[in-house]
Each structure stands twice: as structure tokens, then as C-alpha cells.
Scaffold this motif. Structure first.
Motif, mmCIF file in Angstrom:
data_model
loop_
_atom_site.group_PDB
_atom_site.id
_atom_site.type_symbol
_atom_site.label_atom_id
_atom_site.label_comp_id
_atom_site.label_asym_id
_atom_site.label_seq_id
_atom_site.Cartn_x
_atom_site.Cartn_y
_atom_site.Cartn_z
ATOM 1 N N ILE A 1 124.503 52.394 6.159
ATOM 2 C CA ILE A 1 125.570 53.327 5.788
ATOM 3 C C ILE A 1 126.916 52.675 6.050
ATOM 4 C CG2 ILE A 1 126.643 55.576 6.262
ATOM 5 C CD1 ILE A 1 123.851 56.533 7.147
ATOM 6 N N GLU A 2 127.721 52.580 4.997
ATOM 7 C CA GLU A 2 129.064 52.025 5.140
ATOM 8 C C GLU A 2 130.123 53.118 5.252
ATOM 9 O OE1 GLU A 2 129.599 49.476 1.798
ATOM 10 O OE2 GLU A 2 127.975 48.104 2.377
ATOM 11 N N SER A 3 129.956 54.201 4.503
ATOM 12 C CA SER A 3 130.923 55.293 4.554
ATOM 13 C C SER A 3 130.289 56.565 4.000
ATOM 14 C CB SER A 3 132.192 54.961 3.763
ATOM 15 O OG SER A 3 131.902 54.822 2.384
ATOM 16 N N VAL A 4 130.861 57.703 4.413
ATOM 17 C CA VAL A 4 130.422 59.016 3.943
ATOM 18 C C VAL A 4 131.663 59.811 3.538
ATOM 19 C CG1 VAL A 4 129.229 61.165 4.522
ATOM 20 C CG2 VAL A 4 128.435 58.999 5.519
ATOM 21 N N ARG A 5 131.655 60.328 2.331
ATOM 22 C CA ARG A 5 132.752 61.167 1.833
ATOM 23 C C ARG A 5 132.176 62.483 1.321
ATOM 24 N NH1 ARG A 5 137.986 60.966 -0.816
ATOM 25 N NH2 ARG A 5 138.183 58.775 -0.212
ATOM 26 N N VAL A 6 132.781 63.594 1.747
ATOM 27 C CA VAL A 6 132.412 64.911 1.243
ATOM 28 C C VAL A 6 133.650 65.541 0.617
ATOM 29 C CG1 VAL A 6 131.405 67.146 1.746
ATOM 30 C CG2 VAL A 6 130.715 65.152 3.088
ATOM 31 N N THR A 7 133.541 65.914 -0.663
ATOM 32 C CA THR A 7 134.683 66.452 -1.396
ATOM 33 C C THR A 7 134.380 67.861 -1.875
ATOM 34 O OG1 THR A 7 135.241 64.226 -2.172
ATOM 35 C CG2 THR A 7 136.271 66.072 -3.328
ATOM 36 N N TYR B 1 138.328 56.932 11.094
ATOM 37 C CA TYR B 1 138.138 55.491 11.236
ATOM 38 C C TYR B 1 137.224 55.178 12.409
ATOM 39 C CZ TYR B 1 141.968 54.720 7.965
ATOM 40 O OH TYR B 1 142.765 54.698 6.836
ATOM 41 N N VAL B 2 136.258 54.304 12.175
ATOM 42 C CA VAL B 2 135.449 53.719 13.230
ATOM 43 C C VAL B 2 135.960 52.296 13.402
ATOM 44 C CG1 VAL B 2 133.141 53.065 13.976
ATOM 45 C CG2 VAL B 2 133.473 55.181 12.679
ATOM 46 N N GLY B 3 136.637 52.061 14.501
ATOM 47 C CA GLY B 3 137.396 50.822 14.611
ATOM 48 C C GLY B 3 138.532 50.851 13.603
ATOM 49 N N GLU B 4 138.605 49.838 12.753
ATOM 50 C CA GLU B 4 139.645 49.789 11.728
ATOM 51 C C GLU B 4 139.106 50.165 10.351
ATOM 52 O OE1 GLU B 4 142.838 49.287 12.469
ATOM 53 O OE2 GLU B 4 142.120 49.276 14.551
ATOM 54 N N LYS B 5 137.865 50.601 10.279
ATOM 55 C CA LYS B 5 137.236 50.883 8.985
ATOM 56 C C LYS B 5 137.248 52.374 8.675
ATOM 57 C CE LYS B 5 132.886 50.427 6.423
ATOM 58 N NZ LYS B 5 133.584 50.163 5.167
ATOM 59 N N ALA B 6 137.735 52.718 7.479
ATOM 60 C CA ALA B 6 137.672 54.105 7.008
ATOM 61 C C ALA B 6 136.213 54.438 6.704
ATOM 62 C CB ALA B 6 138.532 54.268 5.764
ATOM 63 N N THR B 7 135.619 55.297 7.519
ATOM 64 C CA THR B 7 134.167 55.500 7.472
ATOM 65 C C THR B 7 133.771 56.906 7.042
ATOM 66 O OG1 THR B 7 133.964 53.866 9.257
ATOM 67 C CG2 THR B 7 132.043 55.251 8.805
ATOM 68 N N PHE B 8 134.521 57.907 7.470
ATOM 69 C CA PHE B 8 134.190 59.298 7.162
ATOM 70 C C PHE B 8 135.400 59.977 6.517
ATOM 71 C CE2 PHE B 8 131.595 58.108 10.837
ATOM 72 C CZ PHE B 8 130.318 58.427 10.381
ATOM 73 N N VAL B 9 135.169 60.676 5.405
ATOM 74 C CA VAL B 9 136.257 61.332 4.687
ATOM 75 C C VAL B 9 135.839 62.761 4.328
ATOM 76 C CG1 VAL B 9 137.751 61.311 2.644
ATOM 77 C CG2 VAL B 9 137.076 59.141 3.720
ATOM 78 N N VAL B 10 136.730 63.695 4.592
ATOM 79 C CA VAL B 10 136.614 65.060 4.076
ATOM 80 C C VAL B 10 137.808 65.287 3.165
ATOM 81 C CG1 VAL B 10 136.721 67.518 4.620
ATOM 82 C CG2 VAL B 10 135.308 66.009 6.000
ATOM 83 N N ASP B 11 137.528 65.670 1.927
ATOM 84 C CA ASP B 11 138.562 65.781 0.895
ATOM 85 C C ASP B 11 138.472 67.158 0.247
ATOM 86 O OD1 ASP B 11 140.597 65.017 -0.783
ATOM 87 O OD2 ASP B 11 139.411 63.598 -1.959
ATOM 88 N N HIS B 12 139.558 67.909 0.273
ATOM 89 C CA HIS B 12 139.616 69.219 -0.394
ATOM 90 C C HIS B 12 140.554 69.117 -1.587
ATOM 91 C CE1 HIS B 12 138.262 72.126 3.047
ATOM 92 N NE2 HIS B 12 137.342 71.238 2.729
ATOM 93 N N VAL B 13 140.017 69.303 -2.773
ATOM 94 C CA VAL B 13 140.803 69.265 -4.011
ATOM 95 C C VAL B 13 140.788 70.679 -4.590
ATOM 96 C CG1 VAL B 13 141.025 68.245 -6.297
ATOM 97 C CG2 VAL B 13 140.188 66.854 -4.382
ATOM 98 N N PRO C 1 139.925 64.063 -8.197
ATOM 99 C CA PRO C 1 138.498 64.265 -8.515
ATOM 100 C C PRO C 1 138.248 65.593 -9.224
ATOM 101 C CG PRO C 1 138.727 63.369 -6.310
ATOM 102 C CD PRO C 1 140.115 63.684 -6.778
ATOM 103 N N GLN C 2 137.352 65.545 -10.209
ATOM 104 C CA GLN C 2 136.992 66.722 -10.982
ATOM 105 C C GLN C 2 135.488 66.980 -10.843
ATOM 106 O OE1 GLN C 2 138.642 68.905 -12.736
ATOM 107 N NE2 GLN C 2 140.573 68.038 -13.463
ATOM 108 N N PRO C 3 135.087 68.254 -10.768
ATOM 109 C CA PRO C 3 133.656 68.551 -10.668
ATOM 110 C C PRO C 3 132.944 68.369 -12.001
ATOM 111 C CG PRO C 3 134.902 70.585 -10.832
ATOM 112 C CD PRO C 3 135.917 69.471 -10.750
ATOM 113 N N HIS C 4 131.684 67.984 -11.943
ATOM 114 C CA HIS C 4 130.824 67.906 -13.122
ATOM 115 C C HIS C 4 129.958 69.172 -13.132
ATOM 116 C CE1 HIS C 4 131.270 63.330 -12.367
ATOM 117 N NE2 HIS C 4 132.231 63.759 -13.151
ATOM 118 N N ILE C 5 130.372 70.145 -13.902
ATOM 119 C CA ILE C 5 129.779 71.467 -13.840
ATOM 120 C C ILE C 5 128.554 71.569 -14.754
ATOM 121 C CG2 ILE C 5 130.163 73.911 -14.345
ATOM 122 C CD1 ILE C 5 131.527 72.933 -11.803
#
Length: 380
Positions: A159-165, A258-270, A282-286
Motif C-alpha cells: 500500500i502506497e496511499s489511500v484516498r477516500v473522496t 503524511y507518514v514521514g514526508e510522504k502524502a499517504t492518506f487523503v480525505v477529500d470532500h467535493v 472529481p466527478q462521480p460515475h453514477i
């Protein structure tokens, strides 16, 4: 069978109330309301079905002194979090287990920071004093950005990164105060909405990042916050109100852990009030077409997207709708998550819980027909 009280049958709570009434393992025994319009009415009437023999009251004393095993606390708390915590402390001290969706940072009680501890410390002591457990959940914060990404991570090699939008059109969301005051839609750009103030999104959703990190066996070193807002180029109407040209019509709030200097976890509200605003975001694919309410692109459509970079890389879009209503589908899921967690919460050791502390929660017992209308707060 668990005896259940419901405190706050609003846009989420009325769904939870109906869920308790319909659930084969639960018995409704108390309902506490805030508004004069709901006081004195039968709980069944509040959610659009026949009377069930439980009358709503504005006085919490009977609930606190009664024999409920657990309370579903769904009272609004965006602008009254300390009062909500006081309510919940009283429930826990009375020896009632508690599930809630009201104070979103409490999804991960172990999150660091003095501000967070100011909320969790009295709740933890009350839970221990009462010998009961407390669990905060929902859909976001909740299942869409804790259980869902963590389950997906279980088929990873690296796992390099996790993003939830979250990508949602809020034009149909029934809480006008949340949409037009807290988020600031329809306000001029110079109006600083509560949700756009520096640090507010970090306080509310930072614990989500810390919970994801803890679930994957690591820690976040620091969090960056970014909030962007875009005004409407033209006036338009929505099912809940008017957006004037030049007023705020889209908002994006992003937290990067950030874990150390790496952007690893993102929560994004659009968040948009019309689908064509901020087309570069970002746009949803409905897959489930939204119900046509006669307001065009002020549609209310939306979903959640989980993106995991690594080996393998993954994309998962989680779409919910109830009668082609995505907003109602999301609220239905969040409230049902609370209700379905009740047996596990009651069985847990005393204290504050997160999704990491509970077993798999399923819809056991729900494969059955249920009569009556969908519990949509906009109808009652």
C-alpha cells in the motif's frame, strides 16, 4: 432482544427510529425530541407508520431512569458539540450503551490532540463509570471512510496511499442550516462559513485519517488542510433554495495525512449545488440515475470513491440510492449502520469504541419484508 431509546429523530434519527422499530432484535422503549411539533406524538407517526405505543417527549429523564439497554443519539451537534457531549455523558452515566452519529470526530476516540481529548475524556470516564460502551459511526464519517477502505486493503500486497473522496450534490440535502449556513452555499464569497474556517475540517475529519493509519499499522506525522470555494456564474434554483450569481455554489475540503514526508492518506470532500460547477474537480460515475425533481443539474446525485495506490492499485465507487435519491440513500446507510451496530456495541467491553474495536457488522435478520413508506424526514 435489546431495549432501545432514540434521542433526536431528525434527518438521520428518523431513519434510525424506523430501523429500531422494524429490527427483529430491537424493542423501542423511549423517544426524546427537541421540537414542540414532535413532542407528544407516537414514534410510529414520526416516521410515517402506524402507532407503536411509544410517545415522544422533550424530557430525557424517563429515558435516563428507564430500562433501555442502549440509546441511539442522533441529535444535531454541528453548532452545539459541547451540549451534545453533555447529553451523551448523561446517557453513559445512566448505564446506557450508546451509538451516535452526531459528533463526527468521535469516530476514532484515540486520535491525538488536546482539542480531541477535551471531548473524549469526559465520555470515556462516563462510559467506565456506567459500565457501558459508546460508538460513533455513520457513512462519512463512518463506513465509507473507515470500514470500506480498510476491507479493501485486505487484498493488498503493498500500500502506497489511500484516498477516500465524497462527491455529492447537496441540492437535495434536507438540513437547510447545514447547507446554507454551516457550509455557506448561497452566501457571498466574503462570508466565512463555519465549515470553511481554518482548522474546522481537520478537527472534524482528521480522526478519520488517524483511524485509517492505525488500521494499517502506521501513524500520521502531520496533516495539511486545503479548502476551496467556487461561486456560481449564473443564478439557479434548487429543491431547498436559491443560489444567486456570484454566491458560493461549490466547495472542496481536502485533508492530507503524511507518514514521514510522504502524502499517504487523503480525505477529500467535493460538494456542489449543481453538477456542472467546478468541472475540473472529481466527478462521480453514477449508475443509478437520480430522481428528476425538476431542477435540472441541481440533482442531489453522489457517491464515495476509494482509491488505493500500491500492488494492486484499486478503485471502488460506492453508490447508494433510495428510490433513486442518492442523498436519502447515504443517510439511510449511515443511520442503519448505527442501528445494526447495537448488538456488537452492547457486547463490547466498557469504554469508547471505533470501527477497529468491533467485529464485522452485517444486516443479520433484515432479509424480510417491511411495510410502510421509506423513512424520509422530508415527508413527515
Amino acid at each position: 432482544m435489546f431495549k432501545v431509546g432514540v434521542w433526536g429523530p431528525g434527518s438521520m434519527g428518523v431513519i434510525a427510529l424506523r430501523g429500531v422499530i422494524d429490527h427483529p432484535q430491537l424493542e423501542l422503549v423511549d423517544v426524546v425530541v427537541h421540537s414542540d411539533a414532535k413532542a407528544g406524538r407516537d414514534a410510529g407517526e414520526l416516521c410515517g407508520i402506524a402507532p407503536v405505543g411509544v410517545v415522544a417527549t422533550q424530557d430525557p429523564a424517563p429515558l435516563l431512569a428507564g430500562d433501555a439497554d442502549v440509546v441511539v443519539y442522533a441529535a444535531g451537534a454541528n453548532l452545539r458539540p459541547l451540549e451534545a457531549v453533555e447529553d451523551m455523558v448523561s446517557i453513559l452515566r445512566a448505564g446506557k450503551n450508546l451509538v451516535s452519529c452526531s459528533v463526527v470526530p468521535l469516530v476514532f476516540p484515540a486520535a491525538p490532540g488536546p482539542e480531541h481529548c477535551a471531548f473524549t475524556k469526559p465520555l470515556q470516564q462516563a462510559a467506565l463509570d456506567g459500565g457501558v460502551s459508546f460508538f460513533t459511526t455513520g457513512i462519512d464519517s463512518g463506513f465509507a471512510n473507515d470500514v470500506l477502505p480498510l476491507v479493501l486493503s485486505g487484498v493488498s500486497r503493498v500500500i502506497e496511499s489511500v484516498r477516500v473522496t465524497e462527491m455529492f450534490n447537496y441540492a437535495t440535502y434536507p438540513d437547510r442550516a447545514a447547507v446554507y449556513e454551516i457550509l455557506g452555499f448561497g452566501k457571498p464569497p466574503e462570508f466565512t462559513a463555519f465549515a470553511a474556517r481554518p482548522g474546522v475540517f481537520t478537527f472534524g475529519w482528521g480522526p478519520v485519517l488517524h483511524q485509517l493509519a492505525a488500521g494499517l499499522g502506521t501513524k500520521i506525522d502531520h496533516i495539511d488542510e486545503c479548502v476551496e470555494r467556487i461561486p456560481a456564474k449564473e443564478s439557479f434554483d434548487t429543491p431547498t433554495g436559491h443560489i444567486a450569481a456570484g454566491a458560493i455554489a461549490a466547495m472542496r475540503s481536502t485533508l492530507t495525512g503524511y507518514v514521514g514526508e510522504k502524502a499517504t492518506f487523503v480525505v477529500d470532500h467535493v460538494t456542489r449545488m449543481r453538477d456542472d460547477i467546478a468541472p475540473d474537480w472529481p466527478q462521480p460515475h453514477i449508475s443509478i440515475p437520480p430522481k428528476d425533481l425538476g431542477y435540472g443539474l441541481a440533482s442531489g446525485r453522489g457517491l464515495y470513491r476509494v482509491e488505493i495506490e500500491g500492488s494492486p492499485s484499486m478503485r471502488c465507487e460506492f453508490e447508494m440510492a433510495d428510490d433513486h435519491d442518492h442523498d436519502l440513500g447515504a443517510r439511510m446507510a449511515g443511520a442503519s449502520r448505527m442501528v445494526n451496530a447495537i448488538p456488537a456495541v452492547c457486547a463490547a467491553a466498557p469504554g469508547l469504541l471505533s470501527a477497529l474495536d468491533l467485529p464485522l457488522i452485517t444486516g443479520a435478520g433484515l432479509v424480510r419484508p417491511v411495510d410502510g413508506p421509506s423513512p424520509d424526514s422530508r415527508l413527515f
